[in-house]
Design an enzyme around this catalytic site. Structure first.
Site, short mmCIF file in Angstrom:
data_model
loop_
_atom_site.label_atom_id
_atom_site.label_comp_id
_atom_site.label_asym_id
_atom_site.label_seq_id
_atom_site.Cartn_x
_atom_site.Cartn_y
_atom_site.Cartn_z
CD GLN B 126 47.12 40.63 44.09
OE1 GLN B 126 47.82 40.94 43.14
NE2 GLN B 126 46.36 39.56 44.11
N GLY B 127 48.50 43.00 48.27
CA GLY B 127 49.60 42.52 49.09
C GLY B 127 49.58 41.00 49.24
CE1 TYR B 128 45.59 38.67 47.93
CE2 TYR B 128 45.80 36.78 46.48
CZ TYR B 128 45.02 37.61 47.26
OH TYR B 128 43.68 37.37 47.35
CB SER B 129 54.07 38.35 45.70
OG SER B 129 53.35 37.75 44.67
CB SER B 161 51.12 46.32 40.25
OG SER B 161 51.77 45.21 39.70
CD GLU B 244 36.14 40.25 36.85
OE1 GLU B 244 36.69 40.73 35.85
OE2 GLU B 244 35.97 40.87 37.89
CG ASN B 384 52.73 30.97 30.92
OD1 ASN B 384 52.00 31.67 31.63
ND2 ASN B 384 52.94 31.21 29.64
CD GLU B 385 57.37 27.96 33.63
OE1 GLU B 385 56.81 28.88 34.27
OE2 GLU B 385 58.11 28.17 32.65
#
Lengths: 368, 400, 368, 400
Positions: B126-129, B161, B244, B384-385
């Site tokens: 996955q190439g997001y960040s 990842s 999902e 989580n923030e």
């Protein structure tokens, strides 16, 4: 009572700080160079009396040095040799043992390690299966010792063995000075989570002469517990130094890291997290001071309560501050690239050394 | 409201458990339960075993080779697999690019890519960040410029990842510089073997290197690899965020860690008795087990909503937060089980083929590393923030 | 499994909600009017079978009603009589006892209270010193019962007394139906923190006939524990209703209360607090549902674990949500003027009824 | 740094303990330790006993009738008094208006008011908070208008502790409407017997009524009752905020509650053994006792700073937060000690003259009310949230 450094204390702190700042690469494992420098700086004599070439300093000086070590993640076997070892020898060593060993600790040529805990005994200092049996003019030792900190760079092991009594009795334990290269001693070193070293040690029919007994036969528990308490006090100070540094790194990150168009330190939820961390660090600092203040208390229970209280609180705050420093650094906090993770690892190991929070809450409860 | 577990559910659970017990290769199981490193081929092997049984894609519709299961069945499946020691099914193909292609892909793209996801012939990442754009996805800067019939892509992705094992990456890229940040983003599929793609591992706290930086230097990507419309990639990103969402609960991991914790607390001694009999340690196990119970029922409630076709928002954020907190608490308890043996650590012993001896001689070596590694679960997938912001917004309205 | 209300369940919830909304003044203590209305609405028959005039509903219907009661801080002795009492009588009452008492519970003319706990026994259902000694055709009861909820408005007390065995044995306990006005029964009522009622009851040579034995001689513990679990399930649902309402009040306060020139709900730290509260409420809701789902589980241990888990979690979240609701309301939250404090008090009392968090963590641990 | 307790300190502690043991009236002691209501006259009686001994004003300089003690001595004094069951010394005169008059008051004001504070001939209360201005003091709206040689004051104060017992109130009032909100504020002393002053009790959670609303309707206040300069009241308010900040730690209350908790846990039974032997309850006591230890040492460190003439900022905020959290935790544990007897509650039994019987027959009746009442300590004196803002500001700078 006075919480400001004296001039001499200020100088000591600055000397250590400057020396550590000169270090460019974090050492993993034992470094003979660093050890030599520690001796040159006189730090190895902090807990040795002046008659044996040491400084005969108070626990406050150890606290000051350990805080700086904590800030710099300094990982040499200082606590094993120069705090626990030196204190134990100075306290219960015979004149001959002291004259022989203490000057060598001070000059850096002798390192000792405490070989007490055993597999399956967790943190219980009295849960000892290793036996020492008198045979003529020697004792024969058999058993296994677990997670001996810096055990693979020590010349002499301080081994706690049972000369009488049943398993987990405090009575009947005796301390022995065992040459790490003696026949029957097997030292299996291993790296630790925080880049230091520990060893599993097995003793198979190890013969030691009678004069290797440290202190009195059958009465090893009380001085051992006292010496471990000194180690705990040192670790508490180190943890405070490490947490201090984590606070600085985290505050700096909050000031500079931008997200959603502003420094993340503008987000009140993160501000309050940082405040919670600071509160934890300050409580930990108070407890490290209390540990240093009461480590020499004449009443065992008063000392034990202060030390268990300090260690319990520092375990708790170490986890919290370490975890939150990683969290506030986001993904970067998870990398080995930043120092944050290394501090977190060290704090984790400190909690697991000589009894974690649960263990010390239990010990404190027994004295309530 | 009817709170009884249906007999079908019980049958389903038993069927899954039976299959996993029979077909999960013991070597893989040993690695998973021992917190050892799992190899690329282990994931592929297990995926193919599942796919043969028709369970390769629990969340896909039957006509695409999936199971057609509802959300509750999918959780049960995950739980049974995880507790039995199966490796997770890689989500990047099955739960991310797969559903995107099903919803937005061309027929050609679907035919080309979907079957290879089921069999893991393709390993997706996955190439997001991007560096500097963690939770703030809209500020991404990797750009794709049209040149004849290809996009020329330049930029850097991070926290990718398994990029080192992947042959395909799906990327959000900027195809228009002007306008609102969200509006100039496109969704591209990039062959990792293309010239100009470079993968650099990121060493993490636990000495692992599952995540990577991915550098894209003048990478030529055929126009045919654009998914959906140009500059409409944000829609796809949002679709994925809403998709999902119950898997975010990590119920399988929670259950597996809890089972392992209780095993270990029964086998590790304290004063000659099992550690689990120590009242304070037992209480901590009880509290986290109660947390797991509540989490499981929260998941069932959310699954029931999803099944009824309702979208879950704050519910998913709560599942994410609780799931990550529970995993972290469990990993700390597991580490504390080890006592002083939490301290020695041989990273090489995390490889199953390691032949030497760890300090304790049995499986405690991995526990502290696991504790460190699981700090990530409260960071990735929206910290989580950020999740708490979303929960508060649902309660207060967007402009309180 | 299905978590949406059926049409009938929706109707039930709305009926109760509308009825409660019509109440203008919060009742303190027992109200005959409210009780009559409860009977009219049929709610007193929720846990009574149809043969005895009840609705024979499932635990889900009790959950639905209790949530509404929780939202409205309804404080009548519903749980004592219509949940615990009705369930216990229905489960182990003789045909004569059921035929006599159940219809009167349904029509509102009979209230029962559970007189089990004793001074010094905390939450332990088996720690019973009250004795029952057979004398001819009667039993003679002697002892004291502590904090009997709604004990001063009950017609019949279900008294747990020891007919054999030692103190704290689960065996040897027997349940008796005791007329609250019988000779030797002294009922000393008192208000409770949350505006309800409880009583201290002493039994001095109280003679009861043989047919007042409820269930089997010496085997009272198992059904008693089962009945208390039903009460716990009801309280969990009530607590969820109360917390829901606190969330609404608090969110509304954050939206409207201004400080430093803006609604305080704009402060991210308060937003996150509200999110933490919501997370706690949702976990509590899940556990209340689990309690209702497993209350009829055939295996005692499965039931017990679910109920203790639910009660432990609801105790914890009740304190947290109550405390934070007060905190976020600031000074106003401390006043008796706002409803916030009343919900907080009720949640506090729920935690302290039939075992607080510590108690149920312990019970769960025994079954781990 | 020298961490040894000096012999002088030990002597001092013993001297205080001896005096309190000898001179504290038993009836007062019984009320305090039993969490019963303390009457106006109890406070006055004890203050006069202390004043006779020369200890009426621990924080005042000797020349004003104070003790001249340093911060550490003051904490020790507070601790010994509290643990022995003495009521607190009312801070409104001694720690608030007294120091203000010493620093800003005219000679006339000092001569008139200070001696009567020592003897409690005057009972002072504090007119700071207003409805709608909780932690945001600068937004206050009570106004004072000059008319000839008096101010005419109109407005409303709230959360005024013990206003129903007070004959004087010191108030922040607005004397100029224009300019920055902080700049038009003045500090006025108002005689509570003046026409136009009306006190209305606020009933609180624990059924108590220690706090009040104070209504000021056309109250005429002589110009001579202005302290310092007109429109410079903000300086005084800030002076007070920075004054004697270590008392905010509440160490005396913490210690007293801890002692009481351990007593009660030793006397209340569980399964026929003292509750304190229950491992999980004992652990909770241990944890809070450790917290108290850390808090005490933090206070000593802050006192040492104050003694060295340094101002404490974030340190005081930390003392406030920890002190309030510890008191709240202790009060919850005390309540839980009571077991089911936390539930029945007779408010009238909080009066020492109550002749009836409480449900449990001994001292558990007050515990749950105490738990409720202590929720206030994280709200008043600057909410804990405001304190965290201050701590963060010290770490990040005001504009991060």
């Amino acid at each position: 009572m006075n919480f400001s450094y004296s001039e001499e204390q200020q100088m000591l702190a600055e000397t250590v700080m400057r020396w550590l700042a000169a270090e460019t690469v974090v050492q993993r494992g034992f470094s003979p160079e660093r050890w030599g420098e520690l001796a040159e700086l006189g730090l190895l004599g902090l807990n040795v009396d002046e008659d044996h070439g040491g400084l005969g300093a108070t626990p406050v000086e150890t606290l000051i040095v350990m805080q700086e070590f904590g800030r710099a993640l300094f990982g040499q076997p200082f606590v094993s040799t120069a705090v626990v070892g030196a204190a134990l020898l100075g306290n219960i060593g015979s004149a001959a043992q002291r004259d022989d060993m203490l000057p060598r600790i001070v000059n850096g040529s002798l390192r000792v390690a405490l070989a007490t805990l055993e597999p399956g005994a967790r943190f219980d200092l009295a849960d000892i299966s290793t036996t020492a049996v008198r045979q003529g003019q020697s004792y024969v030792l058999n058993g296994r010792k677990a997670v001996v900190l810096h055990g693979d760079s020590a010349h002499v092991l301080i081994v706690c063995a049972r000369t009488s009594g049943g398993q987990r009795d405090q009575d009947g334990l005796t301390l022995f000075l065992v040459d790490a290269t003696a026949a029957g001693v097997t030292v299996r070193g291993s790296p630790t989570l925080d880049g230091q070293r520990a060893a599993e040690i097995s003793l198979a029919d190890v013969q030691v002469p009678l004069d290797s007994v440290l202190g009195e036969i059958g009465s090893g528990y009380v001085p051992l517990e006292w010496a471990v308490d000194r180690g705990i006090a040192a670790l508490c100070a180190e943890a405070v130094g490490a947490m201090e540094k984590l606070m600085e790194l985290t505050a700096e990150h909050l000031r500079t890291r931008k997200q959603f168009g502003q420094p993340i330190g503008r987000f009140q939820a993160l501000q309050h997290r940082l405040a919670d961390m600071q509160i934890a660090v300050e409580q930990a600092r108070s407890m490290a001071l209390q540990a240093a203040a009461l480590i020499e208390h004449p009443q065992r229970n008063e000392r034990r309560k202060a030390l268990s209280a300090a260690k319990a609180m520092i375990g708790r705050s170490g986890h919290f501050v370490g975890q939150q420093a990683v969290q506030l650094h986001g993904g970067m906090g998870m990398t080995a690239e930043l120092a944050v993770g290394n501090y977190f690892k060290r704090l984790t190991c400190i909690d697991m050394t000589w009894g974690n929070t649960d263990h010390h809450v239990e010990l404190y409860g027994d004295l309530l | 409201m009817d709170l009884r577990e249906s007999p079908e559910t019980q049958t389903f659970r038993a069927e899954v458990a039976g299959f996993v017990a029979a077909r999960l290769p013991p070597d893989i199981r040993a690695k998973v339960l021992g917190f050892l490193r799992i190899e690329r081929q282990d994931y592929v092997r297990w995926q193919r075993i599942l796919n043969e049984r028709g369970w390769g894609a629990p969340s896909w519709p039957r006509e695409q080779g999936g199971t057609g299961w509802n959300a509750r069945q999918r959780s049960l499946f995950e739980e049974e697999c995880f507790v039995a020691g199966a490796p997770r099914q890689m989500p990047f193909g099955l739960s991310m690019v797969g559903p995107v292609l099903q919803a937005f892909g061309s027929e050609h793209q679907q035919k080309r890519f979907l079957p290879r996801i089921l069999t893991m012939e393709d390993w997706w990442c996955q190439g997001y960040s991007e560096p500097g754009a963690g939770s703030d996805l809209a500020s991404l800067t990797t750009r794709a410029e049209r040149q004849d019939d290809v996009y020329i892509v330049n930029g850097q992705k991070t926290w990718t990842s398994f990029a080192h094992w992947a042959n395909w990456i799906f990327c959000l890229v900027r195809t228009r510089a002007s306008g609102k940040p969200q509006e100039g983003i496109s969704f591209l599929l990039i062959d990792m073997t293309s010239p100009g793609v470079r993968v650099k591992p990121i060493r993490t706290l636990d000495e692992g290197a599952d995540v990577n930086e991915v550098f894209l230097d003048d990478v030529a990507v055929p126009m045919a690899n654009l998914v959906g419309e140009e500059n409409r990639g944000w829609t796809i990103a949002k679709f994925l965020l809403g998709h999902e969402r119950t898997t975010i609960a990590g119920i399988g991991t929670c259950k597996r860690l809890l089972v392992r914790l209780k095993e270990l607390a029964r086998s590790e001694p304290k004063r000659g008795r099992p550690l689990i009999e120590d009242p304070r340690f037992r209480d901590r196990i009880v509290k986290v087990e109660i947390d797991v119970r509540a989490h499981e029922w929260s998941l069932m409630r959310a699954s029931s909503l999803e099944q009824a076709g309702k979208s879950i928002g704050a519910e998913a954020s709560i599942l994410k937060i609780r799931g990550s907190e529970i995993q972290q608490e469990l990993s700390q308890l597991l580490m504390e089980c080890a006592g002083p043996y939490a301290i020695p650590h041989l990273p090489e012993a995390l490889n199953a083929e390691f032949a030497g001896e760890t300090a304790d001689g049995h499986g405690l070596n991995a526990l502290a590393a696991q504790y460190l590694d699981l700090r990530k679960v409260s960071i990735y997938g929206g910290t989580n923030e950020v999740q708490k912001n979303l929960i508060a917004r649902a309660l207060l309205g967007s402009q309180p």
